[in-house]
Every structure is written in C-alpha cells, then in structure tokens.
Write a protein that holds these residues in place. Structure first.
Motif, PDB file in Angstrom:
ATOM      1  N   PHE A  30      30.589  18.290   0.512  1.00 26.11           N
ATOM      2  CA  PHE A  30      30.403  16.920   1.252  1.00 26.11           C
ATOM      3  C   PHE A  30      29.835  17.158   2.798  1.00 26.11           C
ATOM      4  O   PHE A  30      29.023  16.559   3.193  1.00 26.11           O
ATOM      5  CB  PHE A  30      31.621  16.125   1.294  1.00 26.11           C
ATOM      6  N   VAL A  31      30.472  18.497   3.310  1.00 22.92           N
ATOM      7  CA  VAL A  31      30.071  18.627   4.562  1.00 22.92           C
ATOM      8  C   VAL A  31      28.743  19.164   4.511  1.00 22.92           C
ATOM      9  O   VAL A  31      27.979  19.196   5.526  1.00 22.92           O
ATOM     10  CB  VAL A  31      31.027  19.907   5.228  1.00 22.92           C
ATOM     11  N   ALA A  32      28.284  19.931   3.558  1.00 23.08           N
ATOM     12  CA  ALA A  32      26.924  20.371   3.222  1.00 23.08           C
ATOM     13  C   ALA A  32      26.049  19.376   2.932  1.00 23.08           C
ATOM     14  O   ALA A  32      24.840  19.355   3.408  1.00 23.08           O
ATOM     15  CB  ALA A  32      26.834  21.281   1.848  1.00 23.08           C
ATOM     16  N   LEU A  33      26.373  18.072   2.413  1.00 21.82           N
ATOM     17  CA  LEU A  33      25.587  16.988   2.133  1.00 21.82           C
ATOM     18  C   LEU A  33      25.305  16.438   3.598  1.00 21.82           C
ATOM     19  O   LEU A  33      24.265  15.976   3.489  1.00 21.82           O
ATOM     20  CB  LEU A  33      26.638  15.925   1.200  1.00 21.82           C
ATOM     21  N   VAL A  34      26.171  16.214   4.629  1.00 21.48           N
ATOM     22  CA  VAL A  34      25.707  15.662   5.841  1.00 21.48           C
ATOM     23  C   VAL A  34      24.750  16.606   6.503  1.00 21.48           C
ATOM     24  O   VAL A  34      23.866  16.003   7.038  1.00 21.48           O
ATOM     25  CB  VAL A  34      27.144  15.456   6.475  1.00 21.48           C
ATOM     26  N   GLU A  35      24.997  17.932   6.418  1.00 18.04           N
ATOM     27  CA  GLU A  35      23.986  18.755   7.058  1.00 18.04           C
ATOM     28  C   GLU A  35      22.758  18.773   6.483  1.00 18.04           C
ATOM     29  O   GLU A  35      21.695  18.946   7.216  1.00 18.04           O
ATOM     30  CB  GLU A  35      24.705  20.294   7.087  1.00 18.04           C
ATOM     31  N   ALA A  36      22.623  18.511   5.202  1.00 17.13           N
ATOM     32  CA  ALA A  36      21.192  18.171   4.637  1.00 17.13           C
ATOM     33  C   ALA A  36      20.497  17.094   4.767  1.00 17.13           C
ATOM     34  O   ALA A  36      19.566  16.637   4.613  1.00 17.13           O
ATOM     35  CB  ALA A  36      21.311  18.650   3.063  1.00 17.13           C
ATOM     36  N   GLY A  37      21.250  16.127   5.377  1.00 17.88           N
ATOM     37  CA  GLY A  37      20.598  14.848   5.751  1.00 17.88           C
ATOM     38  C   GLY A  37      20.733  13.836   4.532  1.00 17.88           C
ATOM     39  O   GLY A  37      20.143  12.658   4.789  1.00 17.88           O
ATOM     40  N   TYR A  38      21.627  14.064   3.584  1.00 20.67           N
ATOM     41  CA  TYR A  38      21.676  12.830   2.592  1.00 20.67           C
ATOM     42  C   TYR A  38      22.414  11.931   2.805  1.00 20.67           C
ATOM     43  O   TYR A  38      22.335  10.641   2.233  1.00 20.67           O
ATOM     44  CB  TYR A  38      22.277  13.687   1.278  1.00 20.67           C
ATOM     45  N   VAL A  39      23.418  11.832   3.745  1.00 19.47           N
ATOM     46  CA  VAL A  39      24.156  10.626   3.929  1.00 19.47           C
ATOM     47  C   VAL A  39      23.595   9.622   5.118  1.00 19.47           C
ATOM     48  O   VAL A  39      23.370  10.007   5.965  1.00 19.47           O
ATOM     49  CB  VAL A  39      25.535  11.308   4.544  1.00 19.47           C
ATOM     50  N   ARG A  40      23.726   8.436   4.686  1.00 20.06           N
ATOM     51  CA  ARG A  40      23.408   7.345   5.515  1.00 20.06           C
ATOM     52  C   ARG A  40      24.257   6.201   5.457  1.00 20.06           C
ATOM     53  O   ARG A  40      25.102   5.824   4.471  1.00 20.06           O
ATOM     54  CB  ARG A  40      22.007   6.923   4.909  1.00 20.06           C
ATOM     55  N   SER A  41      24.490   5.574   6.683  1.00 25.10           N
ATOM     56  CA  SER A  41      25.322   4.440   6.632  1.00 25.10           C
ATOM     57  C   SER A  41      24.889   3.200   5.956  1.00 25.10           C
ATOM     58  O   SER A  41      23.508   2.905   6.072  1.00 25.10           O
ATOM     59  CB  SER A  41      25.666   4.172   8.105  1.00 25.10           C
ATOM     60  N   PRO A  42      25.638   2.467   5.758  1.00 26.25           N
ATOM     61  CA  PRO A  42      27.032   2.324   5.554  1.00 26.25           C
ATOM     62  C   PRO A  42      27.504   3.250   4.313  1.00 26.25           C
ATOM     63  O   PRO A  42      26.842   3.342   3.352  1.00 26.25           O
ATOM     64  CB  PRO A  42      27.524   0.934   5.498  1.00 26.25           C
TER      65      PRO A  42
END
Length: 205
Positions: free
Chosen positions: A35-47
């Motif tokens: 999940f840390v890598a997911l953030v770094e890869a730019g996949y996570v968007r709010s909300p």
C-alpha cells in the motif's frame, strides 16, 4: 458525513472484538508495504474507503499523506482503538463501525469513493460473500476508481480462504463493471513472520 443508524451485527463481530482485546498477529503497527508502494505509484485518489481497517494503521498512513479517508470495521473495539490513535496522533481520519457487506448504507447516505483499499479482508470471506462484496463495491466506488486488495495466496486444495489473480479477474470482470488492472506476488507481513500473498488492483469501468 450524514449520520447512519446502527447496522445489523455480524456474528463474527464477537470473534474480532476478542482478537482486539490483545494485539492480533496481523496488526503490525504500520501499513503493509504494497500500500505504501501504491501511494508512491500515484494510484490512490481521495476520497478513500479502507475496508476492514482494524485499528487504523493503513487509514492513518493515508490520511497523513493528505488523503480524505474513512475506515470501516465490524469490530467496535478495533474502531475505538483506531479513533484513539487518530486523536493522539492528530490525524484527521474518520472511522465507522460497519460491516463491509453493508456498503449500501454508505451509498444511501450519499457517499462514494475514488479508491477502496482492503488489507486482508476479502481473503477470509466465503464464495457468496465475495460476490456480495463486488456488488457492494459497485455501489460506492466511482467509475474510473480502484479497489486495491492484499490477501494471502490461496493454497492448492483450499476452495475459499485466500485469493488468486485468476479468481479476482473472473469474479469482478464477469459483472461487466470492473477490470483487473494489475496483480503481483508479494508477502503479507505479520507480527511473527509473513505469508505468500497477492496484491491486486481492480478498476471500475
């Protein structure tokens, strides 16, 4: 957030409440590495919706990164602990006691999400519960949004526990509303050791 009435109680609530009277083996005090890598890869968007958030480490990590996060869990004790962590760390994550198979309650309250994360919840569900979760996710994840799941790899001879990329593809893509965007082998870390796992992302069409 609109106030929700009390949800019906899942029989497993007592099992998980008992687990959280101590520190469960799966609660490692930080988010799982994929999940840390997911953030770094730019996949996570709010909300962001954190399914089966437990004591909140993943939700708190995401909120600290600036994401608007709601964590849900069927264990009142886990949610109490998550709220306490958020208060002491001064992190603006929100937490709610709610079974992930009751996401329609969020939909009916007018809530929707661009990202849903699942750190080892889907992998414990039975076959019919998994189909129900897919339907529930379709009601709250916006088109173009992602459901990203980490779970133990299903072992040969087991028909339910664990996940595989093929199963996720078949189960989600058969609805015509999702596609498997990525899947890879990884590990699910525990306080004592780690197990082979898969990390996958499903995109809602």
């Amino acid at each position: 957030m609109r106030k929700l009435g009390p949800p019906p109680q899942n029989p497993l609530t007592h099992v998980y409440d008992a687990a959280y009277t101590g520190v469960p083996n799966w609660d490692i005090g930080r988010p799982q590495r994929p999940f840390v890598a997911l953030v770094e890869a730019g996949y996570v968007r709010s909300p962001v919706l954190d399914l089966g958030c437990g004591t909140g480490e993943l939700a708190l990590f995401l909120a600290r990164q600036g994401y608007d996060v709601l964590g849900i869990d069927l264990s009142q004790l886990a949610i109490t602990q998550a709220r306490e962590k958020a208060r002491w760390r001064r992190i603006p994550a929100q937490f709610l006691v709610l079974d992930a198979l009751g996401l329609w309650r969020l939909r009916d309250a007018g809530l929707s999400f661009r990202t849903a994360v699942d750190s080892a919840m889907l992998h414990v569900l039975g076959d019919r519960e998994r189909d129900r979760l897919v339907d529930e996710l379709s009601g709250v994840v916006r088109r173009g949004g992602y459901y990203c799941v980490l779970g133990d790899a299903r072992q040969v001879g087991r028909s339910s526990y664990g996940i595989t990329p093929a199963e996720l593809r078949d189960r989600f893509e058969s609805t015509g509303e999702w596609e498997l965007a990525f899947a890879f082998e990884t590990a699910f870390e525990r306080r004592w050791g780690a197990t082979p796992a898969y990390f996958a992302g499903l995109r809602r069409l």
